[in-house]
Design an enzyme around this catalytic site. Structure first.
Site, mmCIF file in Angstrom:
data_model
loop_
_atom_site.group_PDB
_atom_site.id
_atom_site.type_symbol
_atom_site.label_atom_id
_atom_site.label_comp_id
_atom_site.label_asym_id
_atom_site.label_seq_id
_atom_site.Cartn_x
_atom_site.Cartn_y
_atom_site.Cartn_z
ATOM 1 N N GLU A 299 5.408 -14.074 6.107
ATOM 2 C CA GLU A 299 6.176 -12.950 5.570
ATOM 3 C C GLU A 299 7.569 -13.391 5.139
ATOM 4 O O GLU A 299 8.119 -12.878 4.163
ATOM 5 C CB GLU A 299 6.275 -11.828 6.608
ATOM 6 C CG GLU A 299 4.959 -11.143 6.908
ATOM 7 C CD GLU A 299 4.324 -10.523 5.667
ATOM 8 O OE1 GLU A 299 5.043 -10.263 4.684
ATOM 9 O OE2 GLU A 299 3.101 -10.294 5.683
ATOM 10 N N TYR B 201 11.314 -4.693 6.920
ATOM 11 C CA TYR B 201 10.015 -5.010 6.343
ATOM 12 C C TYR B 201 9.258 -6.039 7.185
ATOM 13 O O TYR B 201 8.112 -5.833 7.584
ATOM 14 C CB TYR B 201 10.144 -5.531 4.906
ATOM 15 C CG TYR B 201 8.857 -6.183 4.496
ATOM 16 C CD1 TYR B 201 7.768 -5.405 4.135
ATOM 17 C CD2 TYR B 201 8.689 -7.565 4.598
ATOM 18 C CE1 TYR B 201 6.541 -5.996 3.858
ATOM 19 C CE2 TYR B 201 7.470 -8.151 4.320
ATOM 20 C CZ TYR B 201 6.408 -7.369 3.948
ATOM 21 O OH TYR B 201 5.202 -7.935 3.707
ATOM 22 N N ASP C 249 7.675 -2.807 1.216
ATOM 23 C CA ASP C 249 8.198 -3.811 0.290
ATOM 24 C C ASP C 249 8.209 -3.217 -1.118
ATOM 25 O O ASP C 249 7.989 -2.022 -1.299
ATOM 26 C CB ASP C 249 7.337 -5.076 0.346
ATOM 27 C CG ASP C 249 6.011 -4.874 -0.343
ATOM 28 O OD1 ASP C 249 5.534 -3.715 -0.386
ATOM 29 O OD2 ASP C 249 5.440 -5.845 -0.864
ATOM 30 N N CYS D 233 -1.529 -1.236 -9.091
ATOM 31 C CA CYS D 233 -0.367 -0.398 -9.416
ATOM 32 C C CYS D 233 0.805 -1.309 -9.779
ATOM 33 O O CYS D 233 1.845 -1.322 -9.137
ATOM 34 C CB CYS D 233 -0.032 0.486 -8.221
ATOM 35 S SG CYS D 233 1.112 1.829 -8.587
ATOM 36 N N CYS E 198 -4.650 2.073 -13.776
ATOM 37 C CA CYS E 198 -4.974 3.333 -13.109
ATOM 38 C C CYS E 198 -6.478 3.615 -13.130
ATOM 39 O O CYS E 198 -7.004 4.310 -12.255
ATOM 40 C CB CYS E 198 -4.211 4.482 -13.762
ATOM 41 S SG CYS E 198 -2.414 4.274 -13.674
ATOM 42 N N CYS F 64 -7.920 2.410 -9.944
ATOM 43 C CA CYS F 64 -7.149 2.676 -8.732
ATOM 44 C C CYS F 64 -7.873 3.686 -7.830
ATOM 45 O O CYS F 64 -8.241 4.764 -8.281
ATOM 46 C CB CYS F 64 -5.761 3.204 -9.081
ATOM 47 S SG CYS F 64 -4.769 3.566 -7.617
ATOM 48 N N CYS G 198 -2.796 10.836 -7.603
ATOM 49 C CA CYS G 198 -1.504 10.226 -7.933
ATOM 50 C C CYS G 198 -0.753 11.102 -8.926
ATOM 51 O O CYS G 198 -1.219 11.361 -10.038
ATOM 52 C CB CYS G 198 -1.719 8.825 -8.516
ATOM 53 S SG CYS G 198 -0.188 8.044 -9.058
#
Length: 362
Positions: A38, A121, A139, A193, A200, A203, A209
């Site tokens: 990370e 985060y 994030d 995204c 889309c 998705c 959305c």
DNA sequence: TATACGTGGCA
DNA sequence: TTGCCAAGTAT
């Protein structure tokens, strides 16, 4: 969030189970490995961080190995990745863990949060993925996904966006598989995204959305206004003495901290680069003499644009390198040092190392 | 809160 | 070519 968190979570996890990339840290729940991964991935594309992660684990398989390493070695492994303060803080945190916690890594968000270099985060990512703690890891990907998903709750208020995203993310990790929910949101942001051309049509959340419904995907996430980026001029001295190059180590804190480079001096207001170069030679204790104008290189940092005027010189006496932060190095020694990107490029262009040997993977 | 802090890929 | 953006943190 209009749809229920339970429904959204289920769609998210089903999609993630079928579409996730094989990133190397996806094979483990070891907190040390996840923490390193990370940290490497902060402000860095995950695929790019992956190559560094593998090298890092080969070199420092445990937190004790990392703590025992020289900072120079850590920085060398980090070379080319940028944001070098991350490497210094990771190293310092490893030493704290070994010195103050007997090598025992934190197990909760709150404990992780106290380590240098570990912010909201990273603490949430490690706590959720390694220990199953239900904390939201937000994030850039998650922010974009949820800001679009909840677009109608946000309007044009940046602060409101942060609150809405936080609330939505927290609701989603409050059930099964919090670590996977966090990763699924990030993966969705990275692969579907996307910032410019979201996919889309594929998705799993498109049906609910709000940005997709009202054609607002280009408007979200809201972003703070851009700042102008100033240009700064520098003179760089590429000095050789008996086949060696003069290099200096940058101050441990600040820009490119701890990295080595060819001596570089900022041009004062109205000063010609050649004048800066001459003054730099003097400051290094080098004898005055001719410096040949070399290439002019441009390098973009996040907050300014650097124009580097390179000057080439050969000296008969080494004059300078008594300080530990200033060295005359052979081409091989140069290769072994953690160099700034610009210095690495210069070293290659000057032919100090065989072509094709690149330190940064990818 | 706004700013410092790298580098590479991409449209 | 230029600007945006990336599994952010510290001050």
């Amino acid at each position: 969030m209009k749809a229920t968190p339970v429904t959204v979570r289920r769609r998210l996890l089903e999609w993630f189970d079928g579409h996730r990339r094989a990133l190397p840290w996806r094979q483990t729940t070891d907190p040390y490995r996840l923490w390193v991964a990370e940290t490497l991935a902060q402000q860095t594309q995950a695929v790019r961080a992956a190559a560094y992660y593998l090298r890092f684990m080969a070199c420092f398989p445990t937190v004790a190995d990392l703590a025992a390493a020289d900072l120079n070695t850590v920085l060398k492994l980090w070379e080319g990745l940028g944001y070098y303060q991350r490497a210094r803080r990771l190293h310092r945190a490893a030493q704290e863990i070994c010195a103050l916690r007997q090598g025992q890594l934190p197990a909760t968000f709150a404990e992780w949060r106290t380590l240098p270099g570990v912010g909201d985060y990273t603490a949430a990512a490690v706590a959720s993925m390694a220990f199953g703690e239900p904390v939201a890891a937000i994030d850039g990907n998650v922010r974009r996904v949820l800001a679009r998903f909840c677009a109608t709750d946000i309007g044009d208020d940046l602060a409101r966006q942060a609150a809405v995203v936080q609330a939505a993310a927290q609701a989603l990790v409050g059930g099964a598989r919090p670590g996977d929910v966090n990763q699924a949101l990030m993966e969705l942001g990275a692969m579907v995204c996307r910032p410019r051309t979201p996919r889309c049509a594929t998705c799993p959340l498109a049906a609910d959305c709000m940005a997709q419904r009202y054609k607002l995907t280009a408007h979200y996430p809201l972003r703070p206004p851009r700042r102008i980026r100033p240009t700064r001029m520098f003179a760089c001295l590429l000095v050789t003495w008996q086949g060696r190059y003069l290099v200096v180590r940058r101050h441990q804190t600040g820009l490119l901290g701890g990295l080595w480079e060819f001596p570089t001096f900022p041009c004062r207001e109205g000063e010609l680069p050649a004048e800066t170069a001459a003054s730099g030679r003097h400051r290094l204790g080098l004898p005055p003499g001719p410096s040949t104008p070399g290439p002019v290189l441009a390098h973009n940092f996040t907050h300014f644009r650097q124009i580097l005027h390179v000057f080439l010189a050969t000296v008969e006496t080494p004059g300078a390198a008594t300080d530990a932060e200033v060295r005359w190095v052979t081409p091989d020694e140069l290769d072994a040092l953690p160099l700034t990107r610009l210095a690495r490029r210069l070293a290659q262009s000057v032919g100090t190392k065989p072509a094709g040997v690149e330190t940064a993977p990818g």
